[in-house]
Design an enzyme around this catalytic site. Structure first.
Site, PDB file in Angstrom:
ATOM      1  N   ARG A 127      21.511  26.060  53.031  1.00 11.05           N
ATOM      2  CA  ARG A 127      21.004  25.888  51.657  1.00 11.05           C
ATOM      3  C   ARG A 127      19.852  24.897  51.593  1.00 11.05           C
ATOM      4  O   ARG A 127      19.010  24.961  50.715  1.00 11.05           O
ATOM      5  CB  ARG A 127      22.123  25.405  50.729  1.00 11.05           C
ATOM      6  CG  ARG A 127      23.242  26.415  50.502  1.00 11.05           C
ATOM      7  CD  ARG A 127      24.134  25.956  49.352  1.00 11.05           C
ATOM      8  NE  ARG A 127      25.433  26.610  49.330  1.00 11.05           N
ATOM      9  CZ  ARG A 127      25.672  27.794  48.744  1.00 11.05           C
ATOM     10  NH1 ARG A 127      24.703  28.442  48.148  1.00 11.05           N
ATOM     11  NH2 ARG A 127      26.880  28.316  48.763  1.00 11.05           N
TER      12      ARG A 127
ATOM     13  N   GLU B 134      19.104  32.453  38.272  1.00 16.43           N
ATOM     14  CA  GLU B 134      19.760  32.933  39.487  1.00 16.43           C
ATOM     15  C   GLU B 134      18.864  32.681  40.688  1.00 16.43           C
ATOM     16  O   GLU B 134      17.640  32.689  40.568  1.00 16.43           O
ATOM     17  CB  GLU B 134      20.011  34.444  39.368  1.00 16.43           C
ATOM     18  CG  GLU B 134      21.434  34.826  39.006  1.00 16.43           C
ATOM     19  CD  GLU B 134      22.440  34.568  40.137  1.00 16.43           C
ATOM     20  OE1 GLU B 134      22.187  33.728  41.021  1.00 16.43           O
ATOM     21  OE2 GLU B 134      23.492  35.221  40.114  1.00 16.43           O
ATOM     22  N   ASP B 135      19.489  32.501  41.836  1.00 14.39           N
ATOM     23  CA  ASP B 135      18.718  32.383  43.069  1.00 14.39           C
ATOM     24  C   ASP B 135      18.204  33.748  43.510  1.00 14.39           C
ATOM     25  O   ASP B 135      17.044  33.910  43.848  1.00 14.39           O
ATOM     26  CB  ASP B 135      19.563  31.741  44.183  1.00 14.39           C
ATOM     27  CG  ASP B 135      20.944  32.386  44.347  1.00 14.39           C
ATOM     28  OD1 ASP B 135      21.314  33.264  43.535  1.00 14.39           O
ATOM     29  OD2 ASP B 135      21.667  32.002  45.283  1.00 14.39           O
TER      30      ASP B 135
ATOM     31  N   GLY C 246      24.016  28.759  44.398  1.00 11.61           N
ATOM     32  CA  GLY C 246      22.718  29.073  44.991  1.00 11.61           C
ATOM     33  C   GLY C 246      21.493  28.644  44.221  1.00 11.61           C
ATOM     34  O   GLY C 246      20.438  28.441  44.801  1.00 11.61           O
TER      35      GLY C 246
ATOM     36  N   ASP D 224      20.654  40.909  43.999  1.00 18.94           N
ATOM     37  CA  ASP D 224      20.760  41.827  45.141  1.00 18.94           C
ATOM     38  C   ASP D 224      21.243  43.183  44.613  1.00 18.94           C
ATOM     39  O   ASP D 224      20.447  43.989  44.151  1.00 18.94           O
ATOM     40  CB  ASP D 224      21.722  41.172  46.140  1.00 18.94           C
ATOM     41  CG  ASP D 224      21.898  41.934  47.432  1.00 18.94           C
ATOM     42  OD1 ASP D 224      21.732  43.162  47.441  1.00 18.94           O
ATOM     43  OD2 ASP D 224      22.218  41.327  48.462  1.00 18.94           O
TER      44      ASP D 224
ATOM     45  N   ASP E 282      22.726  30.514  51.072  1.00 17.82           N
ATOM     46  CA  ASP E 282      23.464  30.136  52.276  1.00 17.82           C
ATOM     47  C   ASP E 282      23.863  31.335  53.114  1.00 17.82           C
ATOM     48  O   ASP E 282      23.923  32.462  52.634  1.00 17.82           O
ATOM     49  CB  ASP E 282      24.749  29.394  51.892  1.00 17.82           C
ATOM     50  CG  ASP E 282      25.790  30.343  51.282  1.00 17.82           C
ATOM     51  OD1 ASP E 282      25.471  30.994  50.272  1.00 17.82           O
ATOM     52  OD2 ASP E 282      26.898  30.447  51.840  1.00 17.82           O
TER      53      ASP E 282
ATOM     54  N   PHE F 133      18.942  40.113  54.562  1.00 12.03           N
ATOM     55  CA  PHE F 133      19.689  38.909  54.220  1.00 12.03           C
ATOM     56  C   PHE F 133      18.791  37.674  54.337  1.00 12.03           C
ATOM     57  O   PHE F 133      18.120  37.463  55.337  1.00 12.03           O
ATOM     58  CB  PHE F 133      20.922  38.755  55.126  1.00 12.03           C
ATOM     59  CG  PHE F 133      21.839  37.683  54.634  1.00 12.03           C
ATOM     60  CD1 PHE F 133      22.742  37.947  53.611  1.00 12.03           C
ATOM     61  CD2 PHE F 133      21.771  36.396  55.159  1.00 12.03           C
ATOM     62  CE1 PHE F 133      23.569  36.945  53.117  1.00 12.03           C
ATOM     63  CE2 PHE F 133      22.595  35.393  54.672  1.00 12.03           C
ATOM     64  CZ  PHE F 133      23.493  35.668  53.651  1.00 12.03           C
TER      65      PHE F 133
ATOM     66  N   LYS G 133      15.860  41.663  45.137  1.00 14.64           N
ATOM     67  CA  LYS G 133      15.862  42.752  46.130  1.00 14.64           C
ATOM     68  C   LYS G 133      15.930  44.060  45.350  1.00 14.64           C
ATOM     69  O   LYS G 133      17.004  44.628  45.165  1.00 14.64           O
ATOM     70  CB  LYS G 133      17.101  42.641  47.033  1.00 14.64           C
ATOM     71  CG  LYS G 133      17.090  41.476  47.994  1.00 14.64           C
ATOM     72  CD  LYS G 133      18.319  41.568  48.909  1.00 14.64           C
ATOM     73  CE  LYS G 133      18.477  40.330  49.745  1.00 14.64           C
ATOM     74  NZ  LYS G 133      19.776  40.319  50.471  1.00 14.64           N
TER      75      LYS G 133
END
Ligand code: IMP
Ligand code: MG
Length: 186
Positions: A170, A104-105, A50, A108, A164, A157, A136
């Site tokens: 992506r 990191e993308d 990601g 969560d 993705d 989401f 998040k």
């Protein structure tokens, strides 16, 4: 050009952060790193898949010499109730005494980043910092310290700019969110 809303695997996603907003925030994050990390000889560790856009775009704005490497978390179902068993793959560099910055993308639940921090600590780095494009915060299941955050986002989401949905999306240039009716039903 992608429209404001796209359908992916039968679900509707609409743009919440434009490509321009992402680009300008990534540049700001890099500028802060230019001030804070210049003398640290940092090793950036991008977590695939990601974070590939974020890592590439961020690196372009760093104005000191630095290294980047890529790791991946392979996950598979365990046979016991312990659940998901994960393995860190791709780490070739020696981390001993290094100043590491994880890229990191999205963070969560925080479980992935916690696992990574614990895993990397075994290699005796000098320090491990975390940079994530998206956070998040409401979804965090444990306290996690993130040093560089691009955007705090609601617990919905998201898709695009590396993220993705079942491998698609992506390449969307901005960040798209699952539309509310779909989010509630999933
Ligand atoms: P965590 O372990 O729950 O913090 O999740 C981390 C990983 O889950 C991220 O690196 C992503 O690969 C994936 N992920 C979490 N949230 C999203 C999302 O909204 N869209 C796409 N992937 C996500
Ligand atoms: Mg990820």
């Amino acid at each position: 050009m992608f429209p404001e809303c796209v359908d992916v695997h039968g679900k509707r996603f609409c743009r919440v952060i434009t490509a321009e907003e992402v680009a300008s925030r990534v540049r700001e994050m890099a500028e802060r790193m230019n001030r804070e990390l210049r003398d640290k000889n940092p090793l950036f560790l991008a977590v695939l898949n990601g974070s590939f856009f974020f890592a590439a775009d961020l690196m372009r704005h760093l104005d000191f010499l630095c290294e980047i490497s890529f790791v991946k978390l392979a996950s598979y179902q365990g046979t016991s109730s312990v659940g998901r068993i994960r393995e860190l793959i791709g780490l070739n560099e020696s981390l001993r005494g290094r100043f590491v910055v994880i890229l990191e993308d999205i963070v969560d639940s925080g479980l992935t980043i916690t696992y990574l921090q614990e895993k990397l600590a075994e290699y005796s780095p000098e320090e491990v910092r975390v940079a994530t494009l998206l956070l998040k915060r409401e979804a965090l299941q444990r306290p996690v310290e993130i040093d560089y955050v691009g955007f705090e986002v609601p617990n919905i989401f998201l898709l695009g700019y590396g993220l993705d949905y079942d491998q698609l999306g992506r390449n969307l240039p901005g960040i798209y969110a699952l539309s509310e009716s779909d989010n509630a039903s999933s």
